[in-house]
Scaffold this active site. Structure first.
Site, mmCIF file in Angstrom:
data_model
loop_
_atom_site.group_PDB
_atom_site.id
_atom_site.type_symbol
_atom_site.label_atom_id
_atom_site.label_comp_id
_atom_site.label_asym_id
_atom_site.label_seq_id
_atom_site.Cartn_x
_atom_site.Cartn_y
_atom_site.Cartn_z
ATOM 1 N N GLY A 120 37.085 35.326 41.003
ATOM 2 C CA GLY A 120 37.170 36.538 41.806
ATOM 3 C C GLY A 120 36.707 36.317 43.233
ATOM 4 O O GLY A 120 35.570 35.906 43.456
ATOM 5 N N GLY B 164 36.324 38.696 45.507
ATOM 6 C CA GLY B 164 35.886 39.970 46.078
ATOM 7 C C GLY B 164 34.540 39.830 46.762
ATOM 8 O O GLY B 164 34.096 38.723 47.102
ATOM 9 N N PHE B 165 33.845 40.946 46.912
ATOM 10 C CA PHE B 165 32.578 40.944 47.646
ATOM 11 C C PHE B 165 31.533 40.059 46.966
ATOM 12 O O PHE B 165 30.828 39.304 47.623
ATOM 13 C CB PHE B 165 32.048 42.365 47.784
ATOM 14 C CG PHE B 165 32.841 43.212 48.733
ATOM 15 C CD1 PHE B 165 32.793 42.994 50.095
ATOM 16 C CD2 PHE B 165 33.648 44.240 48.263
ATOM 17 C CE1 PHE B 165 33.517 43.775 50.979
ATOM 18 C CE2 PHE B 165 34.385 45.020 49.132
ATOM 19 C CZ PHE B 165 34.327 44.786 50.494
ATOM 20 N N VAL C 150 42.607 33.452 35.202
ATOM 21 C CA VAL C 150 41.883 32.977 34.027
ATOM 22 C C VAL C 150 42.288 33.841 32.838
ATOM 23 O O VAL C 150 42.174 35.070 32.874
ATOM 24 C CB VAL C 150 40.358 33.051 34.250
ATOM 25 C CG1 VAL C 150 39.617 32.655 32.975
ATOM 26 C CG2 VAL C 150 39.947 32.147 35.405
ATOM 27 N N GLU D 89 38.892 60.911 50.245
ATOM 28 C CA GLU D 89 39.469 60.296 51.439
ATOM 29 C C GLU D 89 40.990 60.391 51.435
ATOM 30 O O GLU D 89 41.614 60.680 52.468
ATOM 31 C CB GLU D 89 39.001 58.844 51.532
ATOM 32 C CG GLU D 89 37.525 58.735 51.890
ATOM 33 C CD GLU D 89 36.919 57.366 51.622
ATOM 34 O OE1 GLU D 89 35.778 57.136 52.054
ATOM 35 O OE2 GLU D 89 37.580 56.534 50.978
ATOM 36 N N ASP E 188 31.658 44.850 39.965
ATOM 37 C CA ASP E 188 32.038 45.965 39.092
ATOM 38 C C ASP E 188 32.003 45.603 37.614
ATOM 39 O O ASP E 188 32.020 46.489 36.763
ATOM 40 C CB ASP E 188 33.449 46.441 39.447
ATOM 41 C CG ASP E 188 33.512 47.126 40.796
ATOM 42 O OD1 ASP E 188 32.453 47.545 41.291
ATOM 43 O OD2 ASP E 188 34.620 47.236 41.361
ATOM 44 N N ALA F 270 30.568 48.114 47.320
ATOM 45 C CA ALA F 270 30.556 46.828 48.012
ATOM 46 C C ALA F 270 29.150 46.303 48.306
ATOM 47 O O ALA F 270 28.875 45.120 48.072
ATOM 48 C CB ALA F 270 31.375 46.934 49.301
#
Length: 434
Positions: free
Chosen positions: A14, A16-17, A82, A174, A303, A319
């Protein structure tokens, strides 16, 4: 530092952050690092809704992983997926059929949409997690106005001009606020047969209020700001059905050809491959050092990790939390490599919550600081630009936001692909004869 085959091999699943924070924090560590992701880019998810609503383009909020890590000699980036994890053999089964060995493993594969057992709804109510999702939503939203423009039947035209956002968390709020702004300002005077300002934007929330993670006073202010923008806020009734023609709230039917899902997330299914206890959302119940119980060589972050704060509340899937987890795991690994004592258990530093509602409207909660309105909007803007990766991204986002502020126009309002093969479900009008 030169890297050799004798160095321990850390595999990060991953980009991501969490995964990226770990890799960057270990830039000088005596490790071989392989970062695996099925996409070639790191995505700044907090602004993903801006791509979906045509405010920003994809490259404005994403950067290639190879570019971000280009100066880090101990990292290799692999575009792959994976499919299985063998803990006893310390091996990963990859999507191309190959096997990859690891000494240390970080699983940070994120989350996906959760429809609470109603997966058939996904066809009619797409969610927003990836750039592909954002481009699909942008296409649906813009095509809805085009379909309404050529629809002679008033009832069908009204359905095309009806938008429902399910879920009033930050993403749902949003999206709803921005949709209302697009209908009333961006598209004003651009159609001959419809008034885009007559579009109905509904925000549906099963709970009693919007933005439930914020203090009740700020939640009430957010609801008031949404209503001033023209958003109809419906709380306290869960969705009971979704199809191509709209949604049902109990016995009430709401016709709408465009429904967006922002109501729930589920952890990546990769967590189940670890054969360890999961929580109700499928997140891995990690040890205090973010490792898998009984397997100190495997870490889980972002997450996909379930861990409580000091007050008993779960660490939120945001995040800042993912970044903190990533840096913490890097510290644990570095301590092991150096033969030093492990750091204290992971403790999340809550930096507050922010949510934007629309033009010059937002709310901010940071400890005792509670802001709403224009000041909160400027604060939200500064924080999000600060956390974007790369100077180009920051500059382009600021430029686009500046143009949008003064003109109400959205630079990425382009419909790609064949407009007659749109993803709006059954009942799409057939193309006219050539």
């Amino acid at each position: 530092m030169p890297v050799s085959r004798s160095h321990p091999h850390l595999v990060i699943i991953g980009g991501g952050f969490a995964g990226l924070a770990t890799a960057r924090a270990l830039a000088r560590a005596p490790l071989r690092i392989t970062l695996i992701d099925r996409r070639n880019h790191h995505l700044f998810q907090p602004l993903l809704y801006q791509v979906a609503t045509a405010g920003l383009s994809s490259p404005d909020i994403a950067a290639p992983l190879r570019h971000i890590l280009r100066r880090q000699a101990n990292v290799s980036v692999r575009l792959d997926e994976v499919s299985a994890i063998d803990r006893s053999a310390r091996q990963l089964q990859l999507g191309d059929g190959s096997v990859l060995d690891y000494d240390l493993l970080l699983v940070a594969s994120g989350a996906t949409h959760a429809y609470f057992g109603n997966d058939a709804w996904a066809t009619h109510a797409p969610g927003l997690k990836t750039l592909d999702d954002a481009l699909l939503l942008r296409r649906k939203l813009l095509l809805a106005f085009e379909r309404a423009e050529r629809e002679p039947d008033p009832a069908r035209r009204a359905a095309w001009l009806s938008f429902v956002v399910v879920g009033a968390g930050p993403t749902g709020v949003e999206l709803a606020g921005t949709l209302a702004e697009i209908a009333r300002h961006t598209l004003k005077d651009q159609f001959q047969h419809i008034d885009p300002g007559a579009a109905r934007v509904r925000l549906v929330e099963a709970g009693p209020r919007v933005l439930s993670s914020f203090p009740e006073a700020l939640s009430a202010k957010a609801r008031a700001q949404l209503q001033r923008l023209g958003v109809e806020v419906l709380t306290g009734t869960p969705v009971s059905a979704i199809d191509a023609d709209g949604i049902a709230l109990g016995d009430q039917r709401l016709p709408a050809r465009t429904v967006i899902w922002a109501a729930g997330v589920a952890a990546s299914p990769l967590g189940r491959c670890l054969d360890t206890p999961l929580d109700r959302a499928g997140r891995v119940q990690v040890a205090p050092d973010l490792s898998v119980p009984g397997h100190p060589e495997i870490f889980v972050a972002g997450d996909l990790a379930a861990i409580a704060q000091a007050d008993g509340r779960p660490v939120p899937g945001v995040a800042p939390a993912a970044k903190q987890m990533g840096r913490y795991i890097a510290n644990v690994i570095r301590a092991r490599l150096d033969g030093k004592p492990a750091p204290a258990p992971f403790a999340y530093n809550d930096q507050g919550n922010l949510a934007t509602i629309g033009r010059m409207a937002a709310i901010v909660h940071m400890g005792r600081l509670q802001l709403s309105g224009v000041l909160a909007w400027w604060f939200w803007l500064a924080v999000h630009v600060l956390f974007l990766i790369g100077f180009r991204n920051r500059f382009v986002v600021l430029l686009n936001w500046g143009v949008a502020y003064w003109s109400y126009q959205r630079s990425a309002r382009i419909i790609l692909g064949d407009p007659y093969q749109d993803p709006t479900g059954p009942g799409t009008p057939s193309p006219p004869d050539a």
